[in-house]
Design an enzyme around this catalytic site. Structure first.
Site, PDB file in Angstrom:
ATOM      1  N   HIS A   1      40.480  29.432  39.130  1.00 46.35           N
ATOM      2  CA  HIS A   1      40.811  30.844  38.917  1.00 46.35           C
ATOM      3  C   HIS A   1      40.164  31.616  40.063  1.00 46.35           C
ATOM      4  O   HIS A   1      38.975  31.460  40.320  1.00 46.35           O
ATOM      5  CB  HIS A   1      40.250  31.314  37.572  1.00 46.35           C
ATOM      6  CG  HIS A   1      40.226  32.799  37.450  1.00 46.35           C
ATOM      7  ND1 HIS A   1      41.356  33.561  37.615  1.00 46.35           N
ATOM      8  CD2 HIS A   1      39.208  33.676  37.242  1.00 46.35           C
ATOM      9  CE1 HIS A   1      41.038  34.839  37.493  1.00 46.35           C
ATOM     10  NE2 HIS A   1      39.752  34.936  37.270  1.00 46.35           N
TER      11      HIS A   1
ATOM     12  N   GLU B   1      46.295  40.873  30.551  1.00 45.73           N
ATOM     13  CA  GLU B   1      45.289  41.857  30.151  1.00 45.73           C
ATOM     14  C   GLU B   1      45.700  43.224  30.697  1.00 45.73           C
ATOM     15  O   GLU B   1      44.880  44.119  30.827  1.00 45.73           O
ATOM     16  CB  GLU B   1      43.890  41.445  30.582  1.00 45.73           C
ATOM     17  CG  GLU B   1      43.780  40.923  31.996  1.00 45.73           C
ATOM     18  CD  GLU B   1      42.389  40.423  32.325  1.00 45.73           C
ATOM     19  OE1 GLU B   1      41.412  41.112  32.011  1.00 45.73           O
ATOM     20  OE2 GLU B   1      42.293  39.330  32.923  1.00 45.73           O
TER      21      GLU B   1
ATOM     22  N   CYS C   1      41.368  36.547  31.919  1.00 51.18           N
ATOM     23  CA  CYS C   1      42.186  35.762  32.862  1.00 51.18           C
ATOM     24  C   CYS C   1      42.539  34.381  32.328  1.00 51.18           C
ATOM     25  O   CYS C   1      43.207  33.602  33.013  1.00 51.18           O
ATOM     26  CB  CYS C   1      41.448  35.646  34.199  1.00 51.18           C
ATOM     27  SG  CYS C   1      41.095  37.252  34.918  1.00 51.18           S
TER      28      CYS C   1
HETATM   29  N1  COA Z   1      30.077  39.741  56.838  1.00 57.09           N
HETATM   30  C1  COA Z   1      30.277  38.653  56.070  1.00 57.09           C
HETATM   31  N2  COA Z   1      29.914  38.597  54.757  1.00 57.09           N
HETATM   32  C2  COA Z   1      29.369  39.706  54.205  1.00 57.09           C
HETATM   33  C3  COA Z   1      29.168  40.882  54.958  1.00 57.09           C
HETATM   34  C4  COA Z   1      29.541  40.883  56.341  1.00 57.09           C
HETATM   35  N3  COA Z   1      29.401  41.945  57.102  1.00 57.09           N
HETATM   36  N4  COA Z   1      28.612  41.809  54.140  1.00 57.09           N
HETATM   37  C5  COA Z   1      28.465  41.226  52.922  1.00 57.09           C
HETATM   38  N5  COA Z   1      28.927  39.966  52.967  1.00 57.09           N
HETATM   39  C6  COA Z   1      28.988  38.980  51.872  1.00 57.09           C
HETATM   40  C7  COA Z   1      27.737  38.950  51.025  1.00 57.09           C
HETATM   41  O1  COA Z   1      26.725  38.177  51.639  1.00 57.09           O
HETATM   42  C8  COA Z   1      28.294  38.310  49.759  1.00 57.09           C
HETATM   43  O2  COA Z   1      28.408  36.925  49.962  1.00 57.09           O
HETATM   44  P1  COA Z   1      27.881  35.888  48.848  1.00 57.09           P
HETATM   45  O3  COA Z   1      28.549  36.311  47.556  1.00 57.09           O
HETATM   46  O4  COA Z   1      28.336  34.585  49.339  1.00 57.09           O
HETATM   47  O5  COA Z   1      26.419  36.071  48.781  1.00 57.09           O
HETATM   48  C9  COA Z   1      29.700  38.879  49.667  1.00 57.09           C
HETATM   49  O6  COA Z   1      30.002  39.385  50.986  1.00 57.09           O
HETATM   50  C10 COA Z   1      29.837  40.019  48.676  1.00 57.09           C
HETATM   51  O7  COA Z   1      28.808  40.916  48.915  1.00 57.09           O
HETATM   52  P2  COA Z   1      28.054  41.669  47.727  1.00 57.09           P
HETATM   53  O8  COA Z   1      27.028  42.549  48.301  1.00 57.09           O
HETATM   54  O9  COA Z   1      27.636  40.670  46.686  1.00 57.09           O
HETATM   55  O10 COA Z   1      29.276  42.528  47.194  1.00 57.09           O
HETATM   56  P3  COA Z   1      29.383  43.557  45.999  1.00 57.09           P
HETATM   57  O11 COA Z   1      28.070  43.912  45.420  1.00 57.09           O
HETATM   58  O12 COA Z   1      30.249  44.655  46.529  1.00 57.09           O
HETATM   59  O13 COA Z   1      30.181  42.742  44.878  1.00 57.09           O
HETATM   60  C11 COA Z   1      31.865  41.453  43.811  1.00 57.09           C
HETATM   61  C12 COA Z   1      31.217  41.819  45.144  1.00 57.09           C
HETATM   62  C13 COA Z   1      32.874  40.348  44.077  1.00 57.09           C
HETATM   63  C14 COA Z   1      30.821  40.928  42.834  1.00 57.09           C
HETATM   64  C15 COA Z   1      32.595  42.692  43.253  1.00 57.09           C
HETATM   65  O14 COA Z   1      33.644  43.018  44.080  1.00 57.09           O
HETATM   66  C16 COA Z   1      33.102  42.484  41.843  1.00 57.09           C
HETATM   67  O15 COA Z   1      32.405  42.729  40.885  1.00 57.09           O
HETATM   68  N6  COA Z   1      34.351  42.020  41.699  1.00 57.09           N
HETATM   69  C17 COA Z   1      34.908  41.651  40.417  1.00 57.09           C
HETATM   70  C18 COA Z   1      34.474  40.253  40.059  1.00 57.09           C
HETATM   71  C19 COA Z   1      35.366  39.693  39.047  1.00 57.09           C
HETATM   72  O16 COA Z   1      36.570  39.780  39.203  1.00 57.09           O
HETATM   73  N7  COA Z   1      34.807  39.121  37.983  1.00 57.09           N
HETATM   74  C20 COA Z   1      35.607  38.847  36.826  1.00 57.09           C
HETATM   75  C21 COA Z   1      36.271  37.594  36.658  1.00 57.09           C
HETATM   76  S1  COA Z   1      35.643  36.208  37.413  1.00 57.09           S
END
Ligand code: COA
Length: 397
Positions: free
Chosen positions: A233, A79, A111
């Site tokens: 994945h 992609e 993916c």
């Molecule tokens: N210590 C430990 N864990 C922590 C933390 C800390 N200080 N602060 C936050 N976290 C954890 C949260 O609890 C969460 O855990 P959970 O998912 O088990 O609940 C995790 O870290 C991520 O936090 P979140 O607030 O949800 O992060 P975000 O809003 O920044 O988004 C993603 C994270 C992954 C959703 C974002 O990076 C994203 O959209 N990535 C792309 C996803 C992707 O690739 N999708 C397409 C194909 S599958």
């Protein structure tokens, strides 16, 4: 006839960013990236590496002359394509010196692309048992600086030789697959970076796995106890666990839970220090498991869950072949990962923003620091100029 993975190669660029330092620069607690998301390092592609060179370098490491004589199909899942018309597979076909009596094309479904390639390869080998197919999954994952997806970027490629009587993993016949039209992640043709609804994407991934797993069980009567490991994945290493855990808790015995969770951790090893490589991520996870889990034995069954946003999910399986371990390149891959150079966050931001000309002007890229055998040397007349250092072959000048 058995059909499956005969060889597996991997390549990632020589640069990486430390996730703790990225977190500090973004005023985020480092544990969010290292524990919450599960990433330690993020591979970064310099301008001299693109989806074509990454894939060609991954394949270069595994192909011998016999493979080159037998490969009559090259399927490139990506992609991060470099051209709307011409397939990246053709550049790789040229750079590797493959025979002209071959088919070569690019496929896209986020993916899921490399998995689609594998399923096509299975059909091709079933009809042409003497053939070998080169399946490539190669990507540079870009969400953009200071975005919520930034911590889930990366760059790299996996190359798979699919053949009859494979040396590593023989695919089983049954497979379970699901398609639904959703907008969880997409990249319009005018955009360099992906758009993502992160929370929705996570939910859908989990749902697609549950649906595919239920469909697979109904088709095969197999259960968790029949699996030594399940690879996922991995856009980031926490993702597969979110899908696996509910199924494990509902259906798994204590032994299933212990075995599958332990092997899941091993299967995230390389992904944790490379980041998201989109199409190659599932196969990088498989590679982590094969190369880093010393207790795996011939005849054991490995599950594979592929997910491509938009979305298609597929669950399929393979059986480890006798002596599979001797067909892996563990030392080479460990060296590749340990010889990389760290860049600061400021350097990462500068490299991330470098672009190639889009007005036909000529540019020559400096590859002094890029150790890759195959690299992008520049652009002339809107054509990318690639060089294979081993053959001194260059496209097109
Ligand atoms: N210590 C430990 N864990 C922590 C933390 C800390 N200080 N602060 C936050 N976290 C954890 C949260 O609890 C969460 O855990 P959970 O998912 O088990 O609940 C995790 O870290 C991520 O936090 P979140 O607030 O949800 O992060 P975000 O809003 O920044 O988004 C993603 C994270 C992954 C959703 C974002 O990076 C994203 O959209 N990535 C792309 C996803 C992707 O690739 N999708 C397409 C194909 S599958």
């Amino acid at each position: 006839m058995k059909i499956g993975i005969d060889k597996i190669g991997f390549y990632t660029p020589h640069l990486y960013v430390d996730m703790k330092k990225l977190a500090v620069a973004r005023e985020i607690e480092p544990e969010k990236f290292t524990i919450g998301i599960g990433q330690e390092k993020m591979a970064l592609a310099p301008l001299t590496q693109d989806a074509v060179t990454l894939a060609a370098n991954a394949a270069l490491n595994i192909l011998d002359e016999k493979d080159k004589e037998k490969i009559d199909l090259v399927i490139f899942g990506t992609e991060s394509g470099i051209d709307h018309s011409k397939a990246a597979a053709i550049y790789v076909h040229h750079l590797l010196g493959l025979r002209s009596e071959a088919r070569a094309f690019e496929i896209k479904q986020a993916c899921y692309g490399a998995t689609a390639g594998i399923q096509m390869a299975k059909g091709h080998i079933a009809l042409n048992p003497e053939s070998k197919v080169l399946v490539l999954g190669s990507d540079i994952s870009r969400y953009g600086l200071n975005t919520s997806g930034e911590a889930t970027q990366g760059a790299g490629a996996v190359a798979l030789v699919i053949s009859a009587e494979p040396s590593i993993l023989a695919f089983e016949e049954q497979s379970a697959y699901v398609t639904a039209d959703i907008m969880d992640f997409w990249r319009p043709i005018y955009s360099e970076a992906a758009f993502v609804d992160g929370k929705f994407s996570n939910e859908q991934y989990i749902q697609f796995f549950a649906t595919a797993w239920a469909q697979y069980k109904a088709k095969t009567n197999l259960a968790l106890k029949d699996f030594e490991a399940i690879c996922f994945h991995l856009p980031y290493t926490k993702m597969g666990l979110k899908a696996l855990k509910p199924v494990l808790l509902e259906e798994g015995s204590a032994a299933d839970q212990e075995r599958l969770l332990a092997n899941y951790q091993v299967s995230t090893g390389y992904n944790r220090v490379v980041g998201n490589i989109y199409t190659g991520s599932l196969y990088l996870s498989l590679l982590s498991l094969l190369e880093q889990q010393e207790d795996l034995a011939d005849g054991e069954r490995i599950g594979l869950f592929s997910y491509g946003s938009g979305a298609v999910g597929e669950f399929f399986t393979g059986i480890l072949q006798p002596g599979f371990r001797s067909h892996l390149n563990v030392v080479q891959h460990m060296d590749l990962l340990s010889s990389r150079a760290e860049v600061s966050v400021a350097e990462y931001e500068a490299i991330f923003q470098q672009t190639l000309p889009i007005d036909g002007t000529t540019v020559e890229l400096d590859n002094t620091n890029d150790p890759a055998e195959i690299y992008l040397a520049g652009m002339t007349n809107n054509m990318r100029q690639y060089i294979n250092k081993q053959t001194e072959d260059s496209i097109y000048s």
